[in-house]
Design an enzyme around this catalytic site. Sequence first.
Site, PDB file in Angstrom:
ATOM      1  N   ASN A   7      33.173 -16.347   0.840  1.00  0.00           N
ATOM      2  CA  ASN A   7      31.717 -16.208   0.759  1.00  0.00           C
ATOM      3  C   ASN A   7      31.258 -17.111  -0.380  1.00  0.00           C
ATOM      4  O   ASN A   7      31.470 -16.805  -1.557  1.00  0.00           O
ATOM      5  CB  ASN A   7      31.325 -14.749   0.489  1.00  0.00           C
ATOM      6  CG  ASN A   7      29.822 -14.554   0.385  1.00  0.00           C
ATOM      7  OD1 ASN A   7      29.098 -15.383  -0.155  1.00  0.00           O
ATOM      8  ND2 ASN A   7      29.338 -13.428   0.895  1.00  0.00           N
ATOM      9  N   TYR A 135      29.966 -12.485   8.532  1.00  0.00           N
ATOM     10  CA  TYR A 135      29.339 -12.022   7.292  1.00  0.00           C
ATOM     11  C   TYR A 135      28.613 -10.718   7.620  1.00  0.00           C
ATOM     12  O   TYR A 135      27.528 -10.711   8.176  1.00  0.00           O
ATOM     13  CB  TYR A 135      28.366 -13.085   6.776  1.00  0.00           C
ATOM     14  CG  TYR A 135      27.531 -12.639   5.599  1.00  0.00           C
ATOM     15  CD1 TYR A 135      28.101 -11.974   4.522  1.00  0.00           C
ATOM     16  CD2 TYR A 135      26.164 -12.903   5.559  1.00  0.00           C
ATOM     17  CE1 TYR A 135      27.330 -11.565   3.445  1.00  0.00           C
ATOM     18  CE2 TYR A 135      25.386 -12.503   4.482  1.00  0.00           C
ATOM     19  CZ  TYR A 135      25.970 -11.839   3.425  1.00  0.00           C
ATOM     20  OH  TYR A 135      25.202 -11.432   2.367  1.00  0.00           O
ATOM     21  N   ASP A 174      33.470 -11.709   4.856  1.00  0.00           N
ATOM     22  CA  ASP A 174      32.943 -10.722   3.908  1.00  0.00           C
ATOM     23  C   ASP A 174      32.523  -9.493   4.714  1.00  0.00           C
ATOM     24  O   ASP A 174      31.464  -9.481   5.343  1.00  0.00           O
ATOM     25  CB  ASP A 174      31.749 -11.323   3.161  1.00  0.00           C
ATOM     26  CG  ASP A 174      31.109 -10.347   2.187  1.00  0.00           C
ATOM     27  OD1 ASP A 174      31.578  -9.194   2.100  1.00  0.00           O
ATOM     28  OD2 ASP A 174      30.119 -10.731   1.535  1.00  0.00           O
ATOM     29  N   HIS A 278      32.136 -14.581  -5.210  1.00  0.00           N
ATOM     30  CA  HIS A 278      33.344 -14.185  -4.478  1.00  0.00           C
ATOM     31  C   HIS A 278      34.426 -15.223  -4.748  1.00  0.00           C
ATOM     32  O   HIS A 278      34.151 -16.317  -5.249  1.00  0.00           O
ATOM     33  CB  HIS A 278      33.094 -14.133  -2.965  1.00  0.00           C
ATOM     34  CG  HIS A 278      32.123 -13.079  -2.537  1.00  0.00           C
ATOM     35  ND1 HIS A 278      32.476 -12.014  -1.732  1.00  0.00           N
ATOM     36  CD2 HIS A 278      30.792 -12.934  -2.771  1.00  0.00           C
ATOM     37  CE1 HIS A 278      31.420 -11.262  -1.494  1.00  0.00           C
ATOM     38  NE2 HIS A 278      30.378 -11.805  -2.115  1.00  0.00           N
TER      39      HIS A 278
END
Length: 507
Positions: A7, A135, A174, A278
Amino acid sequence: MRVLTWNVNGLATTLQYHPWSETKSYKVLLDALDADIICFQEVKCQRSKLTREMALVPGYHAYFSFSKVKLGYSGVAVYVKDTVMQPRRTYEGITGVLDADNDFEYDFSTPAKLLDDEGRCIILDFGFFILFNVYFPNDSNESRIDFKMDYHHCVQKRIESFLARGKQVLLVGDINAVHEEIDHCDAKQSMKDHDITDFKDLPHRRWLDNMIDPKGPLIDMTRLYHPGRLKMYTCWNTRMNARPGNFGTRIDYILASKGLKPWFKYSDIQPDILGSDHCPVYADFLPINQDIIADQDESVYISPLLSSNFPEFKQNKLSNYFAKPSSQPLSSQPLPMQPVSAPPISTLKRVPSSSSTSNKLQPSKKLKSTKKAAPKNTALMNYFTKNTTDTDTISNTTTTKQQLPQKQDTQQQEEDVDLDALIEEAQEKQVTAKAWTSIFKAPEIPTCTFHKLPCVERTVSKKGPNSGRVFYICSKPTGPKDGPREEYSCDYFQWKQQNNSNTRGKG
């Protein structure tokens, strides 16, 4: 083969971090990540802002999905090295509504288009396995809990449909869910915040637990190779300076179906790579036998997600970059018109003047203007044409002599000045200047009460009455509340440019 997920929290801003800031090159970034398939989430880029440097990276094929409802929001991308097998089919979104020839049946309460309009998923069909780069929605907004869970359940149903057809699946990205207490820096506080006694007693945590082996069909590869490893976090609150103290959570995963286990090699996180809040997670696989992927579809498929297929990045012919040469010889082509009223200095040439002490500048007769000449700037021309004579010198000398009495008068006036009054006036001006300076001077940065160190400045980003307000906090990294106070933040807090009633500090 290496698969990597990250991410990036804004693909354009990633290059602002060291060492990528030294080259500002996506080629350098991707090569340094050293993976065959690189999956990015939260690229935060809209189609109209996608640059050629992002889209056409030498040595890679790039696939993008953008948010269609919020510009510069969400978005995912996959870069596949051109030396490995390319996907035979691509899908945008998780529900199937964006793919006309998709046979997936969506049956959840949230309208399918709403789930897919935020650019959260790309599915790549590599024949033997299906790659999901996702995501997932976060849980910060309680009003979106139904949206979030419908998204999670749709991902599950889509994975199960591929598994039922004999495909293997890789789910990377993520996931915005912490699986176990070991994956959270402060599990007890998290349970207290959510008013639960069982860490997994949250909808998204239960969903993840049911997807991961032994309850589900997918294997958490990173945890498989590091079953008891503590502080294996992939996300940190950088606004609270939580990364230096490794006070974070693990919400980024590579989950592989059990049929891929014979090809597992290794998996780990890369917390030393900067560029986001991240860090990357990667998984290595052994080479897959060619006979296993022999069912690769040989038909030609033009992916609408492949950036080199975007019309704005289609390669133009080289000849289009150059204008056709004129058939007229150079000497016969008309000269450009001069936009100024008088000929430029570059077209003037010196000719002998009747005066022995100077030369005149006259226009060259080679250039002819087709426009009617505007009135000449006489002041400018006089500068070049006026002659200096002895009469001028005599006149100047006379003028100088006439000015001498005036100079004597000025000196007499200076002797009559009240010096004390001047000093008093200057002091008053200094006091006034200091008063204004103190009004507009930025307040000094406070020091925290425990460490006695200068604080760091932060801005409230969440919506609400304090949105945009600036505050100061301890410069030490955020850590566990029962950790050593010398190493972690002392929770000092103070609003910037506020009176004492709105400030607080604690050690």
